[in-house]
Design a protein around this motif. Structure first.
Motif, short mmCIF file in Angstrom:
data_model
loop_
_atom_site.label_atom_id
_atom_site.label_comp_id
_atom_site.label_asym_id
_atom_site.label_seq_id
_atom_site.Cartn_x
_atom_site.Cartn_y
_atom_site.Cartn_z
N SER A 63 0.84 -1.21 0.00
CA SER A 63 0.00 0.00 0.00
C SER A 63 0.87 1.24 0.00
CB SER A 63 -0.97 -0.01 1.19
OG SER A 63 -0.25 -0.27 2.38
N GLN A 64 2.05 1.13 0.60
CA GLN A 64 3.01 2.24 0.58
C GLN A 64 3.46 2.52 -0.86
OE1 GLN A 64 4.08 4.20 3.00
NE2 GLN A 64 5.55 5.26 1.64
N LEU A 65 3.78 1.45 -1.56
CA LEU A 65 4.19 1.55 -2.96
C LEU A 65 3.09 2.21 -3.79
CD1 LEU A 65 6.72 0.60 -4.45
CD2 LEU A 65 5.47 -1.46 -5.10
N TYR A 66 1.86 1.78 -3.52
CA TYR A 66 0.72 2.32 -4.25
C TYR A 66 0.57 3.81 -3.99
CZ TYR A 66 -3.99 2.72 -6.13
OH TYR A 66 -5.06 3.08 -6.88
N LYS A 67 0.78 4.18 -2.76
CA LYS A 67 0.63 5.59 -2.38
C LYS A 67 1.69 6.45 -3.06
CE LYS A 67 -1.25 5.11 2.02
NZ LYS A 67 -0.71 4.80 3.35
N GLU A 68 2.90 5.92 -3.13
CA GLU A 68 3.99 6.64 -3.80
C GLU A 68 3.61 6.95 -5.25
OE1 GLU A 68 7.79 4.77 -3.82
OE2 GLU A 68 8.09 5.09 -1.66
N GLY A 69 3.03 5.91 -5.85
CA GLY A 69 2.60 6.09 -7.25
C GLY A 69 1.55 7.17 -7.37
N THR A 70 0.61 7.18 -6.44
CA THR A 70 -0.46 8.17 -6.49
C THR A 70 0.10 9.57 -6.35
OG1 THR A 70 -1.68 6.53 -5.24
CG2 THR A 70 -2.78 8.61 -5.58
N GLU A 71 1.11 9.69 -5.47
CA GLU A 71 1.74 10.99 -5.30
C GLU A 71 2.42 11.45 -6.59
OE1 GLU A 71 4.39 11.37 -1.84
OE2 GLU A 71 2.59 10.74 -0.72
N MET A 72 3.08 10.49 -7.20
CA MET A 72 3.76 10.81 -8.45
C MET A 72 2.78 11.30 -9.51
SD MET A 72 7.01 8.32 -8.86
CE MET A 72 6.33 7.34 -10.10
N GLN A 73 1.61 10.64 -9.52
CA GLN A 73 0.59 11.05 -10.48
C GLN A 73 0.12 12.46 -10.20
OE1 GLN A 73 -2.32 7.94 -10.36
NE2 GLN A 73 -2.03 7.49 -12.53
N ARG A 74 0.05 12.75 -8.92
CA ARG A 74 -0.41 14.08 -8.54
C ARG A 74 0.61 15.13 -8.98
NH1 ARG A 74 -1.31 13.53 -2.92
NH2 ARG A 74 -2.84 11.96 -3.46
N GLU A 75 1.88 14.72 -9.03
CA GLU A 75 2.93 15.65 -9.48
C GLU A 75 3.01 15.70 -11.00
OE1 GLU A 75 6.71 14.75 -7.70
OE2 GLU A 75 5.72 14.51 -5.76
N ASN A 76 1.97 15.17 -11.65
CA ASN A 76 1.90 15.19 -13.11
C ASN A 76 2.97 14.34 -13.79
OD1 ASN A 76 -0.02 16.08 -14.73
ND2 ASN A 76 0.57 18.24 -14.72
N MET A 77 3.43 13.31 -13.10
CA MET A 77 4.35 12.39 -13.75
C MET A 77 3.57 11.13 -14.08
SD MET A 77 7.69 12.93 -11.44
CE MET A 77 8.84 11.84 -12.23
N GLN A 78 3.84 10.64 -15.27
CA GLN A 78 3.02 9.50 -15.67
C GLN A 78 3.63 8.18 -15.22
OE1 GLN A 78 2.78 11.16 -19.49
NE2 GLN A 78 0.58 10.82 -19.63
N ILE A 79 2.73 7.30 -14.88
CA ILE A 79 3.14 5.98 -14.42
C ILE A 79 3.13 5.07 -15.63
CG2 ILE A 79 2.60 4.07 -12.86
CD1 ILE A 79 3.14 6.68 -11.43
N VAL A 80 4.20 4.32 -15.79
CA VAL A 80 4.27 3.46 -16.99
C VAL A 80 4.72 2.06 -16.63
CG1 VAL A 80 4.72 5.27 -18.67
CG2 VAL A 80 6.62 4.26 -17.39
N GLY A 81 4.54 1.19 -17.60
CA GLY A 81 5.12 -0.15 -17.55
C GLY A 81 4.57 -1.00 -16.42
N MET A 82 5.50 -1.62 -15.75
CA MET A 82 5.16 -2.60 -14.74
C MET A 82 4.32 -1.99 -13.62
SD MET A 82 7.98 -5.11 -13.26
CE MET A 82 8.41 -6.20 -14.56
N GLU A 83 4.63 -0.75 -13.32
CA GLU A 83 3.93 -0.10 -12.21
C GLU A 83 2.44 0.06 -12.54
OE1 GLU A 83 5.97 3.29 -10.81
OE2 GLU A 83 4.73 3.47 -9.01
N THR A 84 2.12 0.30 -13.78
CA THR A 84 0.72 0.41 -14.17
C THR A 84 -0.02 -0.89 -13.90
OG1 THR A 84 1.70 1.48 -16.07
CG2 THR A 84 -0.68 1.47 -15.97
N ILE A 85 0.65 -1.98 -14.25
CA ILE A 85 0.04 -3.30 -14.03
C ILE A 85 -0.18 -3.51 -12.53
CG2 ILE A 85 0.35 -5.78 -14.29
CD1 ILE A 85 2.11 -5.12 -16.74
N PHE A 86 0.86 -3.17 -11.79
CA PHE A 86 0.76 -3.33 -10.33
C PHE A 86 -0.39 -2.49 -9.77
CE2 PHE A 86 1.89 -0.97 -6.45
CZ PHE A 86 1.73 -1.99 -5.53
N ARG A 87 -0.46 -1.23 -10.23
CA ARG A 87 -1.47 -0.33 -9.70
C ARG A 87 -2.88 -0.79 -10.07
NH1 ARG A 87 -0.38 4.47 -7.69
NH2 ARG A 87 -2.29 5.39 -8.51
N ALA A 88 -3.03 -1.25 -11.31
CA ALA A 88 -4.36 -1.71 -11.75
C ALA A 88 -4.81 -2.90 -10.91
CB ALA A 88 -4.31 -2.08 -13.24
N GLY A 89 -3.87 -3.85 -10.74
CA GLY A 89 -4.23 -5.06 -9.98
C GLY A 89 -4.52 -4.73 -8.53
#
Lengths: 227, 273
Positions: A63-89
């Motif tokens: 959940s920590q990893l997921y939150k990091e990703g969400t923060e990154m998205q908020r900073e207008n950075m796009q999430i790509v590749g493996m992380e997208t799969i992880f986030r979707a799942g």
């Protein structure tokens, strides 16, 4: 004409041959754009896989990893590749899990489905433009050949009007015609090489995505059944 | 960790790629131009190959004969002219000799006369008359001599002109025959399709007879090549090439001398084996 240079030949060529040459030049430029762009994308994707795997297996809370990703998205950075799969799942898993009515197997199924969708999107992104490179690789020699045939045809028509056929009469036409073939090959060779290399790269990257999603779903599975 | 550059590269990689691709192509073209500019001084020196013309060799014995005859005639004329000149020179020599003798005789006579004058003063009057008479005679002779020399010169000039005219005529005749022969040769050659059995070194001679209209009367093989197909191809070539309408323009005497019967030699030289 006592001196022939390729440029001179190109500018003196007949319109049809010049047209073919123009097409080949455009194809070459576009294919090189694709080659560079794919190179950037694929090398970034490879690096992304390494980075994310490193982070994922570092023992960090999911959940920590997921939150990091969400923060990154908020900073207008796009999430790509493996992380997208992880986030979707993970997103699907959490949502289904919060609903008490959904059974464990159904939660797993939902998470896997979400990952599959994300996976195929990612794959699509990676494989973009590769068909174009393949087309350039296989077609541009033929286009060049067409230019050559037209050029040689013209030079032989010119030869027919000549009383005495000398080398000087035919040579410029044939040289001009051969330039078209050279340009076709010039466009085709890098495209074919790049296509082969990049499709192998895409295969390896998607393979690692697949492995990751299997591993991740086994982790989720363990989590469901540990409760 | 993601960094900002990766992020930019992945989704906005196009501008970078376009710049890269275009600059790559510019580089290639620039390299090509540079290479060309450097290579310019050593222009490929094409050695013109000696033209190997594979032709049907066709030596016409009649034309050659005519040529020989013409040459002989010219030589004979030259000889005649030389002997004539020699003769003239000899004549002039003799003339001069005679003159000298005559002068000597006069001298002697004059000497005698003087003696006689010294001896006989009375005769002086008659002597003077005689003297004047002799002088007149001498003058007349000199004039006569000059006239003859002039005449001789004129004759020589006329002779030279005649020879020149004859030569010119011979040249034009020879040229006419040559061009007509070349024409026939070309026509026959165009119509000659050699059989596969033709080999280099084969030789067939055909004698053809023609009318002044250029029509072919007959073509007979006078020397066979040993290959029936080859002989027949040669015969066919002549029949196909006939009639030779261009021969109509030739003067009739020229035609009779050169083209009434004509021998054609068929000999392939350009085959590979």
């Amino acid at each position: 004409m006592n001196e022939l240079s390729p440029l001179q030949l190109i500018f003196n060529a007949s319109p049809a041959v010049q047209f073919v040459m123009l097409i080949l030049l455009l194809l070459s430029v576009v294919s090189w754009v694709m080659i560079t762009q794919r190179w950037l994308v694929l090398s970034a994707a490879k690096k992304g896989v390494q980075n994310f795997e490193h982070r994922f297996w570092s023992g960090m809370d999911l959940s920590q990893l997921y939150k990091e990703g969400t923060e990154m998205q908020r900073e207008n950075m796009q999430i790509v590749g493996m992380e997208t799969i992880f986030r979707a799942g993970f997103k699907e898993f959490m949502r289904l899990r919060r609903q008490a009515s959904v059974q464990g197997d159904a939660v797993m199924e939902g998470a896997q489905r979400a990952m599959r969708v994300a996976f195929s999107r990612e794959e699509e992104k990676l494989e973009k433009h590769l068909p174009f490179l393949a087309t350039v690789g296989s077609v541009s020699p033929y286009i060049g050949l067409l230019g050559t045939v037209i050029g040689i045809m013209n030079s032989f028509i010119g030869l027919a009007n000549q009383a005495q056929a000398t080398l000087q009469v035919v040579a410029p036409g044939i040289a001009e015609a051969l330039i078209a073939t050279a340009m076709g090959l010039f466009a085709a060779i890098p495209a074919v090489v790049a296509y082969n290399k990049y499709s192998a790269n895409v295969d390896s990257i998607t393979g690692s995505y697949m492995t990751f999603s299997d591993e991740f779903s086994s982790i989720l599975h363990r989590q469901i059944h540990s409760d | 960790m993601h960094n900002a550059l990766d992020n930019v590269v992945i989704y906005n990689g196009y501008p970078v790629s376009i710049v890269a691709a275009v600059s790559f192509h510019c580089l290639v073209i620039a390299a090509l131009i540079y290479y060309q500019a450097n290579r310019a001084p050593q222009v490929l020196n094409l050695v013109q190959p000696t033209v190997v013309k594979a032709l049907l060799i066709d030596v016409n014995p009649q034309v050659r004969n005519a040529q020989n005859l013409e040459r002989l005639r010219l030589e004979r004329l030259d000889q005649q002219r030389q002997t004539r000149e020699e003769e003239l020179r000899r004549q002039a020599e003799a003339e001069r000799e005679l003159e000298r003798e005559r002068a000597a005789a006069e001298e002697r006579a004059r000497g005698q006369a003087q003696e006689r004058q010294r001896q006989v003063d009375a005769d002086a009057d008659r002597q003077a008359r005689l003297e004047s008479e002799r002088a007149r005679q001498e003058e007349a002779r000199a004039q006569e001599e000059q006239a003859r020399l002039r005449q001789l010169d004129q004759a020589r000039e006329a002779e030279r002109q005649r020879q020149q005219a004859a030569q010119e005529l011979a040249i034009t005749e020879f040229e006419l025959v040559q061009s007509a022969t070349a024409l026939i040769q070309q026509l026959v050659q165009e119509n000659w399709s050699r059989p596969p059995s033709a080999r280099n070194g084969m030789r067939a001679i055909l004698q053809i007879r023609m009318l002044p209209t250029g029509e072919l009367v007959s073509a007979t093989i006078t020397e066979s090549s040993g290959d029936v197909a080859f002989d027949r191809s040669a015969e066919n070539a002549v029949y196909r090439a006939a009639p030779f309408r261009e021969l109509q323009t030739l003067p009739i005497n020229l035609f009779n001398r050169n083209f009434r019967t004509l021998s054609l030699i068929f000999q392939p030289e350009d085959l590979l084996f």
